[in-house]
Scaffold this motif. Sequence first.
Motif, PDB file in Angstrom:
ATOM      1  N   GLY A  58       0.913  -1.147   0.105  1.00 29.60           N
ATOM      2  CA  GLY A  58       0.118  -0.077  -0.057  1.00 29.60           C
ATOM      3  C   GLY A  58       0.885   1.122   0.063  1.00 29.60           C
ATOM      4  N   GLY A  60       1.381   3.737   2.292  1.00 24.19           N
ATOM      5  CA  GLY A  60       1.547   4.186   3.662  1.00 24.19           C
ATOM      6  C   GLY A  60       2.752   3.548   4.083  1.00 24.19           C
ATOM      7  N   ASN A  62       2.966   1.472   6.128  1.00 24.65           N
ATOM      8  CA  ASN A  62       3.060  -0.216   6.464  1.00 24.65           C
ATOM      9  C   ASN A  62       3.656  -0.910   4.986  1.00 24.65           C
ATOM     10  N   VAL A 118      -0.585  -3.927   2.698  1.00 23.96           N
ATOM     11  CA  VAL A 118      -1.411  -3.021   1.815  1.00 23.96           C
ATOM     12  C   VAL A 118      -1.922  -1.803   3.220  1.00 23.96           C
ATOM     13  N   LEU A 119      -2.041  -2.250   4.305  1.00 21.07           N
ATOM     14  CA  LEU A 119      -2.499  -1.354   5.374  1.00 21.07           C
ATOM     15  C   LEU A 119      -2.209  -1.897   6.645  1.00 21.07           C
ATOM     16  N   GLY A 122      -2.738   2.339  10.211  1.00 19.56           N
ATOM     17  CA  GLY A 122      -3.341   3.365   9.503  1.00 19.56           C
ATOM     18  C   GLY A 122      -4.899   3.121   8.829  1.00 19.56           C
ATOM     19  N   PHE A 123      -5.279   1.900   8.876  1.00 16.14           N
ATOM     20  CA  PHE A 123      -6.680   1.525   8.668  1.00 16.14           C
ATOM     21  C   PHE A 123      -7.749   1.986   9.104  1.00 16.14           C
ATOM     22  N   PHE A 127     -12.564  -2.357   4.081  1.00 18.22           N
ATOM     23  CA  PHE A 127     -11.468  -2.527   3.473  1.00 18.22           C
ATOM     24  C   PHE A 127     -11.933  -4.028   2.743  1.00 18.22           C
ATOM     25  N   SER A 145      -3.862  -6.836   6.539  1.00 19.10           N
ATOM     26  CA  SER A 145      -4.237  -5.671   5.902  1.00 19.10           C
ATOM     27  C   SER A 145      -5.814  -5.821   6.189  1.00 19.10           C
TER      28      SER A 145
END
Length: 508
Positions: A58, A60, A62, A118-119, A122-123, A127, A145
């Motif tokens: 992703g 960010g 992560n 992916v996350l 911060g998720f 999703f 994620s």
Amino acid sequence: MVSAYTGSQVRAAERPLLDRGEGAALMARAAHGLALAVLRELERTGAVYGRRVAGVVGKGNNGGDALFALAEIARRGVRTTAVLTGGTAHPDGLAAFTAAGGRVTEELEPADVVIDAVLGTGFAGEFRPPLPRPAATVVACDLPSGVDADTGTAGAAVWRADVTVTFGALKTGLLVGRGRELSGTVEVVDIGLGPHLPEPDVRSLDDAAAAALLPRPRDDWQKYSRGVLGLVAGSPDFPGAAVLSAAGALATGVGMVRIVAPDEVRNLVLAAHPEVVGSLEPRGRVQAWAVGPGIADDGGQRRALGVALGSGLPTVVDASGLEALGEFLAADPRSRGSAAEPRLGEVLARIAEEGTVAGEHLVLTPHAGELESLLANFNSASDAPSRDSIESQPLHWAREAARRIGVTVLLKGPATVCAAPDGTAYVQGSGHPYLATAGSGDTLTGILGALLATGTHAGGHGSARPVELAALAACIHQRAGRLAAKGGPYGAGELAQAVREAVALFAA
Ligand SMILES: NC(=O)C1=CN([C@@H]2O[C@H](COP(=O)(O)OP(=O)(O)OC[C@H]3O[C@@H](n4cnc5c(N)ncnc54)[C@H](O)[C@@H]3O)[C@@H](O)[C@H]2O)[C@@H](O)CC1
Ligand SMILES: Nc1ncnc2c1ncn2[C@@H]1O[C@H](COP(=O)(O)OP(=O)(O)O)[C@@H](O)[C@H]1O
Ligand SMILES: [K+]
């Protein structure tokens, strides 16, 4: 003791380090831990050189962790690729990745290990993974994620990881609910947040912590000072529950068990356990009560529940005892305190009217269905949760029930959550699915009753909080469940022997 933190607690602990400009160093430590875990997975299944690792990355931090980890892995002669799900990616991470020979691809390339990055923390919100889960070994970066780091909730399509490498501290969401099911083996990588972490959100007893809570045999023990358990269990229709809970208590260790039950139930218990003393009505001093297994709607047993609740002693209420509690809370207020059940009525009227009971010494041990009924009845709550929402957010609802009712709650399930009214919570999640068998909960009630009888008064082994003893009971029950499972499936009648073995292991 294992400590777990919410995503926001971990992010707040990172903040002072980020403010000091140490963000890149934190990420480097996280990435290194992740790379080592992936390399270990490769080594477990053959050589490292020439293998393939792919990242689903992703935009960010992560994803940044994963790109730096992939760069380190590439330097070991592994072919590394990455799919960038957000179009962009952490710039320094991407530069390191490509400099080490990593390739960005449009589609996920076949790989031995896939990193799910992916996350992370911060998720928020909803999703859906951008791709279906590949058949490869999946290593989750920080958390699978789409798993909520605070609650463990996750959408239906979230990937199941074989290994989760989590940074800075264990996240609560990896211990409970779907997060627990989806995270596989969890490894914590220390990135130096220790001094900045607050009090944990939840705890879990490991073997050492369980051992520290268990009573050590003492020379000055005698049966009364060691602790006497009053057990209100069984009715003509369900006599076996009394036998199982007595067996659980005796295997845990207690000075004496006094059973309150109808004649035919007592005879059955005495045939199995001649050391138990008994009567039809509560009689004699006890240090704690365990009430409810198999009492159904037996009038005498419900009166005994009232005596236990009114005693102010540590009391575990389970099964039909919870039903009695719930039915009463739902009843017409004028019928409360009826002549038939004066003590019960008196105590429960106080619960209903004051919105609280005498406190954390009262331990309710529902499964999700029983908690649903209890919360629906309690103060006629309009926002009572469904069984499904309790199962998907067990920590939240155990805490909420403990707070609203003003008691300690042990919520049973694959992971058992114990919560005190002040929010203190323990999660014990290392049982065995074979524990899902009729009467297994009755055994647990006996274990907890014995611990409350011996563990909460000066003559016993100190002044442990009921929530700690509830966690210890779950821990012993789960260890027993695993020990017994070595011999294949079992009925609850066979659990007590394994409970003795589990206690012996912790006490060794
Ligand atoms: N802050 C730091 O320096 C460190 C961060 N760490 C890593 O950074 C992660 C947190 O990084 P970020 O804060 O950048 O966040 P993430 O990388 O978890 O998420 C990136 C971004 O995705 C977006 N997003 C949120 N919910 C979404 C959704 N439902 N669907 C699609 N996009 C969504 C948000 O804008 C979010 O900021 C941790 O999990 C950990 O892996 C570690 O490297 C340790 C150091
Ligand atoms: N899938 C599972 N994995 C591990 N433990 C489980 C699982 N399902 C149930 N348990 C445990 O088994 C016990 C069942 O208790 P309960 O539902 O009260 O059964 P009963 O009322 O028949 O005695 C609880 O301690 C629960 O935590
Ligand atoms: K992730």
